[in-house]
Design an enzyme around this catalytic site. Sequence first.
Site, short mmCIF file in Angstrom:
data_model
loop_
_atom_site.label_atom_id
_atom_site.label_comp_id
_atom_site.label_asym_id
_atom_site.label_seq_id
_atom_site.Cartn_x
_atom_site.Cartn_y
_atom_site.Cartn_z
N LYS A 198 0.94 -1.16 0.02
CA LYS A 198 -0.05 0.01 -0.01
C LYS A 198 0.89 1.26 0.01
O LYS A 198 1.90 1.14 0.79
CB LYS A 198 -0.98 -0.05 1.21
CG LYS A 198 -1.81 1.35 1.22
CD LYS A 198 -3.10 1.04 2.37
CE LYS A 198 -2.71 1.20 3.53
NZ LYS A 198 -3.55 1.72 4.61
N ARG A 245 -10.17 -2.08 7.40
CA ARG A 245 -9.32 -3.02 7.98
C ARG A 245 -8.98 -2.25 9.26
O ARG A 245 -8.59 -3.02 10.38
CB ARG A 245 -8.16 -3.42 7.06
CG ARG A 245 -7.13 -2.13 6.49
CD ARG A 245 -6.39 -1.66 7.79
NE ARG A 245 -5.05 -1.01 7.16
CZ ARG A 245 -4.25 -0.42 7.80
NH1 ARG A 245 -4.82 0.30 8.90
NH2 ARG A 245 -3.18 0.17 7.45
N GLN A 272 -12.97 6.85 10.06
CA GLN A 272 -12.59 5.74 11.22
C GLN A 272 -13.93 5.65 12.33
O GLN A 272 -13.97 4.55 12.87
CB GLN A 272 -11.25 5.81 11.72
CG GLN A 272 -10.40 5.92 10.86
CD GLN A 272 -10.08 4.55 10.18
OE1 GLN A 272 -10.27 3.53 10.85
NE2 GLN A 272 -9.23 4.42 9.03
N ASP A 309 -17.35 15.12 18.12
CA ASP A 309 -16.32 15.66 17.21
C ASP A 309 -15.89 17.07 17.56
O ASP A 309 -16.74 17.67 18.11
CB ASP A 309 -17.14 15.51 15.82
CG ASP A 309 -16.11 15.72 14.82
OD1 ASP A 309 -15.60 14.59 13.77
OD2 ASP A 309 -15.43 16.73 14.47
N ASP A 364 -1.47 8.41 20.43
CA ASP A 364 -1.62 8.97 21.62
C ASP A 364 -2.29 10.09 21.54
O ASP A 364 -2.13 10.84 22.80
CB ASP A 364 -0.49 8.75 22.41
CG ASP A 364 0.54 9.35 22.02
OD1 ASP A 364 0.69 9.85 20.74
OD2 ASP A 364 1.63 9.75 22.74
N1 LIG Z 1 -4.32 3.55 13.20
C1 LIG Z 1 -4.54 3.13 12.01
O1 LIG Z 1 -4.49 2.24 11.59
C2 LIG Z 1 -5.00 4.18 11.35
C3 LIG Z 1 -5.44 3.92 9.83
C4 LIG Z 1 -6.16 4.97 9.29
C5 LIG Z 1 -6.20 6.12 9.62
N2 LIG Z 1 -5.81 6.58 11.03
C6 LIG Z 1 -6.04 7.75 11.63
O2 LIG Z 1 -7.31 7.77 12.23
C7 LIG Z 1 -7.62 9.35 12.15
C8 LIG Z 1 -9.05 9.47 11.35
O3 LIG Z 1 -8.86 9.21 10.20
P1 LIG Z 1 -10.16 9.56 9.02
O4 LIG Z 1 -9.86 8.95 8.01
O5 LIG Z 1 -11.34 9.05 9.82
O6 LIG Z 1 -10.18 11.05 9.15
P2 LIG Z 1 -11.52 12.00 8.79
O7 LIG Z 1 -11.02 13.14 8.35
O8 LIG Z 1 -12.52 11.22 7.96
O9 LIG Z 1 -12.15 12.18 10.32
C9 LIG Z 1 -11.42 12.80 11.27
C10 LIG Z 1 -12.62 13.76 12.23
O10 LIG Z 1 -12.06 13.93 13.39
C11 LIG Z 1 -12.62 15.46 13.61
N3 LIG Z 1 -11.73 15.86 14.88
C12 LIG Z 1 -10.43 16.81 14.25
N4 LIG Z 1 -9.92 17.09 15.67
C13 LIG Z 1 -10.64 16.35 16.40
C14 LIG Z 1 -10.59 16.38 17.95
N5 LIG Z 1 -9.64 16.99 18.70
N6 LIG Z 1 -11.56 15.68 18.56
C15 LIG Z 1 -12.35 15.03 17.77
N7 LIG Z 1 -12.65 15.04 16.59
C16 LIG Z 1 -11.72 15.63 15.84
C17 LIG Z 1 -12.75 15.89 12.56
O11 LIG Z 1 -13.66 17.11 12.49
C18 LIG Z 1 -13.27 14.84 11.25
O12 LIG Z 1 -14.48 14.66 11.68
C19 LIG Z 1 -6.52 9.94 11.57
O13 LIG Z 1 -5.71 10.58 12.69
C20 LIG Z 1 -5.80 8.84 10.63
O14 LIG Z 1 -4.56 9.33 10.56
C21 LIG Z 1 -5.23 5.71 11.75
#
Ligand SMILES: NC(=O)c1ccc[n+]([C@@H]2O[C@H](COP(=O)([O-])OP(=O)(O)OC[C@H]3O[C@@H](n4cnc5c(N)ncnc54)[C@H](O)[C@@H]3O)[C@@H](O)[C@H]2O)c1
Length: 328
Positions: free
Chosen positions: A71, A114, A142, A163, A236
């Site tokens: 990926k 996933r 997510q 949010d 974290d």
């Molecule tokens: N660990 C993993 O395997 C993995 C995989 C994919 C994505 N991620 C991470 O998951 C997170 C979310 O990704 P996504 O694709 O859902 O993004 P997204 O942009 O679809 O959603 C993020 C949401 O968080 C909100 N937000 C911003 N700051 C915030 C805060 N302090 N408190 C609460 N909400 C807040 C935004 O308004 C938005 O609605 C990202 O940090 C991404 O890097 C982790």
Amino acid sequence: MKPKLLYLSRADVEAVGVSMPEIIDALAVAFREHGLGHTQMPPKPSLSSGADSFIHAMPAYIPALRAIGLKWVSGYPDNPSRNLPYISGLIVVNDDQTGLPLAVMDASWVTGMRTGAATALAARYLARPDSSTVGILGCGVQGRTNLRALKCLFPVRQVMAYDANPTNSARYAAEMAAHPEIGGAGVQVTAVDDPRAAVSGCDLVVTAGPILKIPHATIKQGWLDSGAFASMVDYDSYWDGAALQEVDKFCTDDVPQLMHYRGLGYFQSLPPIHASLGELVTGQKPGRESAGERTIACNLGLAIDDMATAPIVYRRAVERGIGVWLEL
Ligand SMILES: NC(=O)c1ccc[n+]([C@@H]2O[C@H](COP(=O)([O-])OP(=O)(O)OC[C@H]3O[C@@H](n4cnc5c(N)ncnc54)[C@H](O)[C@@H]3O)[C@@H](O)[C@H]2O)c1
């Protein structure tokens, strides 16, 4: 005959319709193999062209699933303000016998599904089986897939959704309430304007806001109930150091990658690491041992998650005649 590969757009991948339970099952095999040392997964090479942005290369080979490929995924925190997705990328699925690329597909659907599946798999070992209340902090992609995955394994009845942008939590609550697997299955979804309301009183907590090197540390000591499980999808970023130290069992999908991130400046207030997800799945380390334990899964997101999932999408797309064949 000239070799061909199948191109699957985001819409194609979604139309293939691989289900969340299938993905959870595939990840269970991938993590068993990982726990037994039977996978190949070199550390992610990473590029960054802006603050808190990344592009990662994530290769993996899971012999038991005959799954091999890569990926290439990016995360750009300013993208939502440009009306673009935060996470985007491509997955290449290769043939394990010839090495030829079999498919190139949009990575966003697989990444969303996933990651939710990995949370649910960890929760299978770390959460109370009777967990029924979910707190979601970060109501994006997510926030949606993690809830759907947890609903597959737990008797979820109530969801508290927070949010930073209240428009997003309101839209989430309305959308999830109308979702056949959530509201349609009797789950009540409530948007809350206080982050503590999505932590205290919840059995399963998922934080999924932006990943920050310096945590905003919103979740404080005393917020996470005794007996609760939390999944740190956004690393974290949400956790105050003292709140993390209250946890009885802190687990991660891959200890070397966690240490790698720690070296880059993330995870400066880690509690002791109890187990990797592979060790939980293979039984090398125990999961939850009492109803009162506080547990955390910190799944960083591994290439084996994608490689457990993408070949299923490819095979099902071929069966269903979805996608566009391209000459190499
Ligand atoms: N660990 C993993 O395997 C993995 C995989 C994919 C994505 N991620 C991470 O998951 C997170 C979310 O990704 P996504 O694709 O859902 O993004 P997204 O942009 O679809 O959603 C993020 C949401 O968080 C909100 N937000 C911003 N700051 C915030 C805060 N302090 N408190 C609460 N909400 C807040 C935004 O308004 C938005 O609605 C990202 O940090 C991404 O890097 C982790």
